[in-house]
Scaffold this motif. Sequence first.
Motif, short mmCIF file in Angstrom:
data_model
loop_
_atom_site.label_atom_id
_atom_site.label_comp_id
_atom_site.label_asym_id
_atom_site.label_seq_id
_atom_site.Cartn_x
_atom_site.Cartn_y
_atom_site.Cartn_z
N PHE A 59 7.55 -1.70 9.07
CA PHE A 59 8.14 -1.84 8.21
C PHE A 59 8.84 -1.46 7.43
O PHE A 59 8.72 -2.02 6.38
N VAL A 60 9.80 -1.49 7.78
CA VAL A 60 11.44 -1.23 6.64
C VAL A 60 12.70 -1.14 7.49
O VAL A 60 12.81 -0.70 9.07
N ARG A 86 17.72 9.72 9.46
CA ARG A 86 17.20 8.84 9.46
C ARG A 86 15.87 8.22 9.81
O ARG A 86 14.79 8.47 8.85
N THR A 87 15.29 8.89 10.82
CA THR A 87 13.77 8.60 10.85
C THR A 87 12.73 9.44 10.44
O THR A 87 11.71 8.67 9.67
N GLU A 88 13.20 10.56 10.05
CA GLU A 88 12.19 11.33 9.56
C GLU A 88 12.03 10.95 7.80
O GLU A 88 11.05 10.92 7.47
N GLN A 97 0.78 -1.33 0.02
CA GLN A 97 -0.10 -0.15 -0.02
C GLN A 97 0.46 1.30 -0.33
O GLN A 97 0.55 2.21 -0.96
N ALA A 98 1.90 1.26 0.94
CA ALA A 98 2.82 2.79 1.05
C ALA A 98 3.54 2.52 -0.16
O ALA A 98 3.63 3.50 -1.30
N GLU A 135 10.61 7.84 7.88
CA GLU A 135 8.94 7.48 7.99
C GLU A 135 7.86 8.46 6.84
O GLU A 135 6.89 8.31 6.47
N SER A 136 8.99 8.82 6.19
CA SER A 136 8.61 9.49 5.11
C SER A 136 8.25 8.86 3.89
O SER A 136 7.19 9.19 3.63
#
Length: 230
Positions: free
Chosen positions: A188-189, A175-177, A113-114, A180-181
């Motif tokens: 999920f990654v 890295r988190t941003e 979906q993503a 998440e983007s």
Amino acid sequence: MFKILIIEDDLTLFNEIKTRLSQWSYDVYGVENFDKVLDEFIIIQPDLVIIDIQLPKFDGFHWCRMIRSHSKVPIIFLSSRDHPMDMVMAMQLGADDFVQKPFHFDVLIAKIQALLRRTYNYNSSEKIHIKTWCGAKIDPNKNTVTNERGTVELTKNEMFIFNLLIRKKNQIVSRTELIESLWDDERFVSDNTLTVNVNRLRKKLDELGLGQYIETKVGQGYVAKEEEIK
């Protein structure tokens, strides 16, 4: 309705994935002749491909390479092997994601979906204009970066990352941003997937003499330095 091609020779697993995806209203296809995977891909023209590594005659890496020579369609690899180089090889060949067997179907569906959302809805949310960075022209509509040395073509993931970095040029993007983007939910990654994508982006920019302007800030993230090339 999105069309999904599953290149998987395990009929039990194929049928299970097909049943689950059909419940989400996806139009699911399988491969009938594993000697002619590319021919079937061209006929079906799927919106997304799920491909196993271990296949009859030619492996998934071979067919990924063949598909990439014809299409930018998003590709998700499946594998029961746990060697890190399998994921690295898949990403280097142009895959967009990698799922380790055995997997939870909710995770696979979330990834699908993503990936479909950012591949096919990305340009609909805002009008995208050609930008310049370090003397290069960036065309998000064509996924290209061009300067006097030539033109390189980026994948959807690479262009998405690149746009996030240059939007905040000279600032650290964590890295988190980025995760998440890209994937909406970092559960999920794997962190390694982001590293592979950034390294692949930097390698392509090296062809234009720009790779060094994407800097890694250890323990923090990445910075796209703004500096005009003369």
